[in-house]
Design a protein around this motif. Structure first.
Motif, PDB file in Angstrom:
ATOM      1  N   ASP A   1       0.814  -1.277  -0.010  1.00 27.45           N
ATOM      2  CA  ASP A   1      -0.127  -0.067  -0.080  1.00 27.45           C
ATOM      3  C   ASP A   1       0.954   1.382  -0.007  1.00 27.45           C
ATOM      4  O   ASP A   1       0.504   2.290  -0.895  1.00 27.45           O
ATOM      5  CB  ASP A   1      -0.914   0.012   1.239  1.00 27.45           C
ATOM      6  CG  ASP A   1      -2.038  -1.059   0.950  1.00 27.45           C
ATOM      7  OD1 ASP A   1      -2.523  -1.581   0.032  1.00 27.45           O
ATOM      8  OD2 ASP A   1      -2.471  -1.548   2.329  1.00 27.45           O
ATOM      9  N   SER A   2       1.848   1.495   0.745  1.00 28.34           N
ATOM     10  CA  SER A   2       2.897   2.398   0.768  1.00 28.34           C
ATOM     11  C   SER A   2       3.495   2.454  -0.606  1.00 28.34           C
ATOM     12  O   SER A   2       3.687   3.730  -0.932  1.00 28.34           O
ATOM     13  CB  SER A   2       3.866   2.376   2.090  1.00 28.34           C
ATOM     14  OG  SER A   2       3.210   2.598   3.308  1.00 28.34           O
ATOM     15  N   THR A   3       4.115   1.290  -1.014  1.00 25.83           N
ATOM     16  CA  THR A   3       4.661   1.436  -2.327  1.00 25.83           C
ATOM     17  C   THR A   3       3.534   1.798  -3.605  1.00 25.83           C
ATOM     18  O   THR A   3       4.064   2.829  -4.130  1.00 25.83           O
ATOM     19  CB  THR A   3       5.054   0.111  -2.791  1.00 25.83           C
ATOM     20  OG1 THR A   3       6.129  -0.324  -1.974  1.00 25.83           O
ATOM     21  CG2 THR A   3       5.826   0.185  -4.301  1.00 25.83           C
ATOM     22  N   PHE A   4       2.522   1.375  -3.390  1.00 27.42           N
ATOM     23  CA  PHE A   4       1.355   1.972  -4.338  1.00 27.42           C
ATOM     24  C   PHE A   4       1.146   3.508  -4.267  1.00 27.42           C
ATOM     25  O   PHE A   4       1.127   4.306  -5.072  1.00 27.42           O
ATOM     26  CB  PHE A   4      -0.047   1.382  -4.086  1.00 27.42           C
ATOM     27  CG  PHE A   4      -1.218   1.986  -4.877  1.00 27.42           C
ATOM     28  CD1 PHE A   4      -1.196   1.712  -5.985  1.00 27.42           C
ATOM     29  CD2 PHE A   4      -2.023   2.934  -4.391  1.00 27.42           C
ATOM     30  CE1 PHE A   4      -2.432   2.308  -6.898  1.00 27.42           C
ATOM     31  CE2 PHE A   4      -2.833   3.492  -4.874  1.00 27.42           C
ATOM     32  CZ  PHE A   4      -3.133   3.378  -6.343  1.00 27.42           C
ATOM     33  N   ASN A   5       0.960   3.981  -2.843  1.00 22.76           N
ATOM     34  CA  ASN A   5       0.843   5.497  -2.708  1.00 22.76           C
ATOM     35  C   ASN A   5       2.206   6.207  -3.240  1.00 22.76           C
ATOM     36  O   ASN A   5       2.029   7.446  -3.677  1.00 22.76           O
ATOM     37  CB  ASN A   5       0.795   5.933  -1.194  1.00 22.76           C
ATOM     38  CG  ASN A   5      -0.508   5.393  -0.794  1.00 22.76           C
ATOM     39  OD1 ASN A   5      -1.647   5.087  -1.558  1.00 22.76           O
ATOM     40  ND2 ASN A   5      -0.784   4.878   0.629  1.00 22.76           N
ATOM     41  N   MET A   6       3.324   5.761  -3.113  1.00 22.44           N
ATOM     42  CA  MET A   6       4.538   6.448  -3.453  1.00 22.44           C
ATOM     43  C   MET A   6       4.451   6.457  -5.118  1.00 22.44           C
ATOM     44  O   MET A   6       4.716   7.468  -5.799  1.00 22.44           O
ATOM     45  CB  MET A   6       5.800   5.816  -3.116  1.00 22.44           C
ATOM     46  CG  MET A   6       6.152   5.891  -1.697  1.00 22.44           C
ATOM     47  SD  MET A   6       7.671   4.892  -1.139  1.00 22.44           S
ATOM     48  CE  MET A   6       8.912   5.816  -2.072  1.00 22.44           C
ATOM     49  N   LEU A   7       4.133   5.636  -5.700  1.00 20.42           N
ATOM     50  CA  LEU A   7       3.926   5.507  -7.238  1.00 20.42           C
ATOM     51  C   LEU A   7       3.020   5.988  -7.848  1.00 20.42           C
ATOM     52  O   LEU A   7       3.370   6.664  -8.851  1.00 20.42           O
ATOM     53  CB  LEU A   7       4.153   3.966  -7.591  1.00 20.42           C
ATOM     54  CG  LEU A   7       5.500   3.198  -8.066  1.00 20.42           C
ATOM     55  CD1 LEU A   7       6.031   3.195  -6.734  1.00 20.42           C
ATOM     56  CD2 LEU A   7       5.328   1.974  -8.853  1.00 20.42           C
TER      57      LEU A   7
END
Length: 178
Positions: A58-64
């Motif tokens: 989820d954090s990776t998604f938000n960053m991307l």
């Protein structure tokens, strides 16, 4: 020609490969001084790796998503994620950002089909080898992906990607081992 956005820094090495190969491909097709019009958003690889190691997609998604949104606001009409593993969230990103994301596995499947292959080896991070996001895109085109069976082999490949290839280090010893 459409303006493309590159999500990079995952790793910087793969980002430069994508940039170079995209431009070589465009120039091969169009000739002259024709190259891509593109924007690059580059992450600190350590932040992405920390999220992935903690299974915090989820954090990776938000960053991307933030990076994709930045590229979209700059005029990008399509997005390229410059690393295989990030395609785990590509479909979700595409839906959220409202731009096409060129999916490496879907494009790979088309190239494999052209060669009339039905079974291929899949090497990558453990995420790429073990999760279904890449294998499913191949399977959709009737292609079976096989991965190493041994956990030691998978761990070695995973480690090599992060600690060597992701830093631009390529050794004969690692090539021979793989």
């Amino acid at each position: 020609m459409k303006k493309i956005g590159l999500i990079g820094g995952i790793s910087w090495v793969s980002t430069t490969d994508y940039y170079k190969l995209i431009n070589l491909g465009i120039n091969e097709k169009l000739g002259g001084l024709n190259f891509s019009e593109c924007l690059v958003y580059s992450f600190n690889y350590a932040d992405i790796k920390k999220n992935n190691d903690n299974n915090d997609w989820d954090s990776t998604f938000n960053m991307l998503f933030k990076g994709c949104d930045f590229l979209k606001s700059g005029g990008a009409e399509a997005i390229v994620l410059c690393a295989n593993t990030m395609h785990l969230i590509a479909d979700k990103l595409q839906e959220a950002i409202g731009l096409p994301i060129i999916h490496i596995a879907a494009e790979t499947a088309l190239e494999i089909q052209k060669q009339q292959l039905k079974k291929v080896g899949l090497l990558g991070t453990k995420f790429t080898m073990e999760l279904d996001f890449f294998k499913n895109k191949l399977a959709d085109k009737g292609i079976e992906a096989i991965i190493p069976i041994s956990e030691d082999d998978k761990n070695f490949i995973h480690y090599t990607i992060f600690e060597e290839l992701g830093r631009g280090i390529v050794t004969n010893e690692t090539k021979n081992a793989i």
